[in-house]
Scaffold this active site. Structure first.
Site, PDB file in Angstrom:
ATOM      1  N   ARG A 184       0.809  -1.231   0.000  1.00 39.29           N
ATOM      2  CA  ARG A 184       0.000   0.000   0.000  1.00 39.29           C
ATOM      3  C   ARG A 184       0.836   1.273   0.000  1.00 39.29           C
ATOM      4  O   ARG A 184       0.281   2.370  -0.022  1.00 39.29           O
ATOM      5  CB  ARG A 184      -0.913  -0.008   1.224  1.00 39.29           C
ATOM      6  CG  ARG A 184      -0.169   0.048   2.544  1.00 39.29           C
ATOM      7  CD  ARG A 184      -1.127  -0.256   3.676  1.00 39.29           C
ATOM      8  NE  ARG A 184      -0.515  -0.187   4.981  1.00 39.29           N
ATOM      9  CZ  ARG A 184      -1.052  -0.699   6.070  1.00 39.29           C
ATOM     10  NH1 ARG A 184      -2.199  -1.343   5.994  1.00 39.29           N
ATOM     11  NH2 ARG A 184      -0.476  -0.584   7.236  1.00 39.29           N
ATOM     12  N   GLU A 185       2.141   1.153   0.034  1.00 41.56           N
ATOM     13  CA  GLU A 185       2.998   2.332   0.171  1.00 41.56           C
ATOM     14  C   GLU A 185       3.326   2.885  -1.210  1.00 41.56           C
ATOM     15  O   GLU A 185       4.437   2.777  -1.716  1.00 41.56           O
ATOM     16  CB  GLU A 185       4.219   1.957   1.026  1.00 41.56           C
ATOM     17  CG  GLU A 185       3.760   1.547   2.430  1.00 41.56           C
ATOM     18  CD  GLU A 185       4.804   0.859   3.294  1.00 41.56           C
ATOM     19  OE1 GLU A 185       5.948   0.713   2.846  1.00 41.56           O
ATOM     20  OE2 GLU A 185       4.461   0.479   4.426  1.00 41.56           O
ATOM     21  N   ARG A 236      -1.285  -4.792   2.518  1.00 43.72           N
ATOM     22  CA  ARG A 236       0.122  -4.558   2.863  1.00 43.72           C
ATOM     23  C   ARG A 236       1.007  -5.758   2.485  1.00 43.72           C
ATOM     24  O   ARG A 236       2.153  -5.607   2.076  1.00 43.72           O
ATOM     25  CB  ARG A 236       0.184  -4.329   4.378  1.00 43.72           C
ATOM     26  CG  ARG A 236       1.548  -4.371   5.013  1.00 43.72           C
ATOM     27  CD  ARG A 236       1.357  -4.247   6.541  1.00 43.72           C
ATOM     28  NE  ARG A 236       2.547  -4.579   7.277  1.00 43.72           N
ATOM     29  CZ  ARG A 236       3.411  -3.671   7.758  1.00 43.72           C
ATOM     30  NH1 ARG A 236       3.214  -2.398   7.582  1.00 43.72           N
ATOM     31  NH2 ARG A 236       4.468  -4.055   8.451  1.00 43.72           N
ATOM     32  N   HIS A 309       9.823   2.851   2.463  1.00 43.19           N
ATOM     33  CA  HIS A 309       8.478   2.616   3.017  1.00 43.19           C
ATOM     34  C   HIS A 309       7.765   3.962   3.104  1.00 43.19           C
ATOM     35  O   HIS A 309       8.349   5.007   2.863  1.00 43.19           O
ATOM     36  CB  HIS A 309       8.586   2.027   4.426  1.00 43.19           C
ATOM     37  CG  HIS A 309       9.173   0.648   4.449  1.00 43.19           C
ATOM     38  ND1 HIS A 309       8.410  -0.475   4.597  1.00 43.19           N
ATOM     39  CD2 HIS A 309      10.454   0.228   4.326  1.00 43.19           C
ATOM     40  CE1 HIS A 309       9.196  -1.547   4.568  1.00 43.19           C
ATOM     41  NE2 HIS A 309      10.451  -1.141   4.406  1.00 43.19           N
ATOM     42  N   SER A 310       6.490   3.895   3.484  1.00 42.25           N
ATOM     43  CA  SER A 310       5.797   5.135   3.812  1.00 42.25           C
ATOM     44  C   SER A 310       4.692   4.798   4.818  1.00 42.25           C
ATOM     45  O   SER A 310       4.217   3.670   4.817  1.00 42.25           O
ATOM     46  CB  SER A 310       5.199   5.788   2.561  1.00 42.25           C
ATOM     47  OG  SER A 310       4.018   5.146   2.150  1.00 42.25           O
ATOM     48  N   GLU A 386      11.058   6.055   5.820  1.00 43.81           N
ATOM     49  CA  GLU A 386       9.607   6.283   5.783  1.00 43.81           C
ATOM     50  C   GLU A 386       9.442   7.602   5.040  1.00 43.81           C
ATOM     51  O   GLU A 386       9.784   8.662   5.562  1.00 43.81           O
ATOM     52  CB  GLU A 386       9.009   6.387   7.190  1.00 43.81           C
ATOM     53  CG  GLU A 386       9.022   5.107   8.006  1.00 43.81           C
ATOM     54  CD  GLU A 386       7.993   4.064   7.558  1.00 43.81           C
ATOM     55  OE1 GLU A 386       7.167   4.363   6.674  1.00 43.81           O
ATOM     56  OE2 GLU A 386       8.024   2.938   8.097  1.00 43.81           O
TER      57      GLU A 386
HETATM   58 ZN    ZN Z   1       6.338  -0.378   5.017  1.00 43.12          ZN
END
Ligand code: ZN
Length: 430
Positions: A184-185, A236, A309-310, A386
């Site tokens: 989902r990132e 995810r 990532h986010s 992130e």
């Molecule tokens: Zn992540």
């Protein structure tokens, strides 16, 4: 007939996010260690899904299903944890995100046909894969596409190797960057493809190509990304299942808990239905195996590994599994801070400031991650980024498409500084 088709399209769009009807998301702020600890059992009790983890002085965002909202809020109040509504109607916000993406798609299509990858929208997996193939075709002397593995759903996991010496000069340090191990990132694949763009198509830092060989993986988890893009936005994990009937209902593995580093030492990740399910054994997933193989094949030459990532605006380094400091912490902190400053110099004022630190100390403990694994086998500088998320409280869950290029550009500034410093340190080592 035309009306029928239109009605069908509208119904499909309406139905797209119905899974999320009644869901809400909350900002959560923790100010003491006790409050952080109090949140841990709530994750299981209320099936909480953190999109962004709270850290000291930084709110996190958590998704909460309708049936748990009242009890969750009551418990937060009892623990004195400060919260506020982030999104009152999650489905409506997802529909809003879709509209923004559709509008952008139409405007891109109406522009002149181009083989260039547009950085003003979130792209389907096929578009990203085509971009890699086109780059390799157009720049055969420096770029080569590799299919590192095949997913559970038979999609190729493609990555690109960039080198002026066909990876044959063993004195050149290697830099590895990957994105989208978590489906989902969505801001992570354009950030990686932008790096490819800057190394091959629009070169403004030629030393980076001369000094280093690069391996760039825009989408580690194509099955999950495709599923998140078209079906369930907050997916995810991977999409695999096995003979256990529970796995058929609760599909997928968190590929970033599936690496062979302290695997299975935290039973919390052993439940199939958990967002952070680690898998039945280390490297059960082709997605984690592809990254393992890249790291192993180039071991001894990798100066810098970054996994994107986010979201949260953070640069994190090992050890994430227990929060202890690695022997290389001074270098990890120095290079991490330098990357954060370089990003910050280009960042928009409404994005949060980057924080740099040990993963366990900054946010939470996590076993079986790619960064811990890379560091454990000898990669001196290994980071989880992130990337920035919401620019303001009114945004949807995606960073609005208008911010994609901004994140690409500012993060690239971090990569440039990180690569050069990692190269200098690597030279001292050899
Ligand atoms: Zn992540």
């Amino acid at each position: 007939m035309k009306w029928f088709v239109l009605v069908c399209i509208l119904s499909v769009n309406f139905a797209k996010h119905e899974h999320y009807i009644g869901w809400k998301s909350y900002y959560i702020a923790v100010s003491t260690g006790d409050q952080s600890k109090a949140l841990v059992p709530m994750v299981q009790k209320y099936e909480l899904d953190f999109l962004s983890h709270p850290s000291k002085g930084r709110e996190g965002v958590v998704l909460v299903k309708p049936q748990y909202q009242a009890a969750f809020v009551k418990e937060l109040e009892a623990e004195g944890i400060v919260y506020r509504i982030h999104v009152d109607d999650v489905k409506k916000k997802l529909d809003y995100d879709d509209q923004l993406i559709e509008v952008k798609k139409k405007s891109t299509m109406s522009r002149k046909r181009s083989r260039k990858l547009p950085f003003d929208n979130y792209q389907d997996i096929q578009v990203i894969d085509n971009y890699l193939d086109n780059i390799a075709k157009k720049y055969p002397k420096v770029a080569k596409v590799v299919t590192g593995g095949t997913t559970f759903k038979d999609l190729p996991i493609k990555y690109i190797k960039i080198s002026t010496t066909n990876f044959e000069d063993e004195t050149k340090p290697v830099i590895v960057i990957d994105g989208t191990i978590h489906a989902r990132e969505w801001i992570t694949p354009p950030t990686v493809t932008w790096a490819i763009h800057k190394l091959v198509e629009n070169v403004t830092e030629p030393d980076l190509l001369k000094r280093f060989d690069w391996i760039l993986v825009p989408v580690v988890n194509p099955d999950g990304y495709k599923y998140s893009y078209h079906i369930e936005r907050f997916w995810r994990k991977t999409r695999s299942y096995d003979k256990n009937p529970v796995s058929f209902v609760c599909r997928g593995v968190d590929a970033n808990r599936n690496f062979d580093i302290k695997f299975n030492t935290d039973r919390y990740h052993s439940d199939y239905c958990r967002e952070t399910f680690q898998g039945t054994h280390a490297f059960s997933e082709p997605e984690s195996r592809v990254i393992r193989d890249i790291l192993q094949q180039n071991l001894g030459r990798i100066a810098l590994y970054i996994s994107l990532h986010s979201y949260g605006s953070m640069i994190m380094y090992p050890w994430g599994h227990d929060g202890s400091l690695s022997h290389n912490t001074p270098a990890l902190q120095a290079v991490g801070s330098a990357m954060a400053s370089a990003i910050q110099n280009k960042a928009l004022p409404d994005f949060p400031r980057y924080q740099t630190g040990n993963t366990g100390q900054l946010v939470y403990l996590s076993t079986g991650t790619s960064t811990d694994y890379a560091h454990s086998i000898g990669v001196p500088l290994a980071y989880g980024f992130e990337l920035p998320g919401l620019a303001d409280g009114n945004a949807g869950f995606n960073l609005e498409p208008k911010y994609i290029k901004q994140v690409c550009q500012e993060t690239w500034a971090g990569f440039v500084v990180g690569a050069r410093l990692a190269g200098d340190l690597f030279k001292i080592k050899i």
